[in-house]
Design a protein around this motif. Structure first.
Motif, PDB file in Angstrom:
ATOM      1  N   GLY A 116       0.821  -1.209   0.000  1.00  0.00           N
ATOM      2  CA  GLY A 116       0.000   0.000   0.000  1.00  0.00           C
ATOM      3  C   GLY A 116       0.849   1.251   0.000  1.00  0.00           C
ATOM      4  O   GLY A 116       1.943   1.291  -0.574  1.00  0.00           O
ATOM      5  N   TRP A 117       0.357   2.291   0.662  1.00  0.00           N
ATOM      6  CA  TRP A 117       1.030   3.595   0.667  1.00  0.00           C
ATOM      7  C   TRP A 117       2.380   3.485   1.355  1.00  0.00           C
ATOM      8  O   TRP A 117       2.476   2.993   2.484  1.00  0.00           O
ATOM      9  CB  TRP A 117       0.158   4.629   1.387  1.00  0.00           C
ATOM     10  N   VAL A 118       3.442   3.943   0.681  1.00  0.00           N
ATOM     11  CA  VAL A 118       4.779   3.899   1.269  1.00  0.00           C
ATOM     12  C   VAL A 118       5.484   5.251   1.221  1.00  0.00           C
ATOM     13  O   VAL A 118       6.608   5.368   1.698  1.00  0.00           O
ATOM     14  CB  VAL A 118       5.662   2.812   0.606  1.00  0.00           C
ATOM     15  N   GLY A 119       4.845   6.264   0.627  1.00  0.00           N
ATOM     16  CA  GLY A 119       5.482   7.566   0.601  1.00  0.00           C
ATOM     17  C   GLY A 119       4.859   8.498  -0.410  1.00  0.00           C
ATOM     18  O   GLY A 119       3.759   8.267  -0.912  1.00  0.00           O
ATOM     19  N   PHE A 120       5.613   9.572  -0.716  1.00  0.00           N
ATOM     20  CA  PHE A 120       5.140  10.540  -1.692  1.00  0.00           C
ATOM     21  C   PHE A 120       6.319  11.191  -2.399  1.00  0.00           C
ATOM     22  O   PHE A 120       7.465  11.120  -1.935  1.00  0.00           O
ATOM     23  CB  PHE A 120       4.264  11.618  -1.044  1.00  0.00           C
TER      24      PHE A 120
END
Length: 158
Positions: A116-120
């Motif tokens: 899933g979300w791991v950063g930006f």
């Protein structure tokens, strides 16, 4: 004027990460010696290897500092008791280095266990933000769109 990318990455790596991979991760973070044969990307096409996420200084183009940390997640053991490696990177990336940096991010994410979300990634020129989302087949950069508030409901009649 050049564009820069503000990159943030936070993942767990498996407790049993092989020593060659762990050594390369440490080197990328500025915490160890360069491996004999760095494998995170084809460094030669980029002029040779460098510690992409060394951190420890003020960001060149964004508020705050470039930082990197690799530590055992002792408070979050896996069911078998193994302690994953917790990796966090915040780095300012020049547009000329973006391609190789994303190669290195892809290499790191192939070893990660986080889904899933791991950063930006934030672009200094356009001001756009994209999420880094890891999945079984690799990762995606997903555009962030502004959320709009739904119109307020009219007051209830009395």
């Amino acid at each position: 004027m050049s564009d820069y990318y503000d990159m943030f990455l936070a993942v767990d790596l498996p407790p049993e990460l092989s020593e060659p991979v762990l050594s390369e991760v440490r080197w990328l973070l500025g915490q160890g010696d360069m491996p004999t044969e760095p494998r995170a990307t084809d460094w030669e096409s980029w002029g040779g290897p460098w510690q992409a996420f060394a951190g420890g200084s003020a960001s060149h183009a964004f508020a705050g500092a470039d930082v990197s940390a690799l530590t055992r997640a002792v408070d979050r053991p896996e069911p078998d008791g193994g302690e994953p490696w917790a990796l966090t990177v915040r780095s300012c990336v020049h547009e000329d280095d973006f391609g190789v940096t994303m190669d290195v991010v892809g290499w790191l994410l192939r070893h990660a266990t986080t889904e899933g979300w791991v950063g930006f990634i934030r672009d200094s020129g356009l001001g756009t933000v994209r999420h880094l989302v890891r999945h079984a087949d690799g990762f995606d950069l997903v555009d962030v769109r502004p959320a709009r508030r739904p119109p307020a409901a009219p007051p209830a009649p009395r």
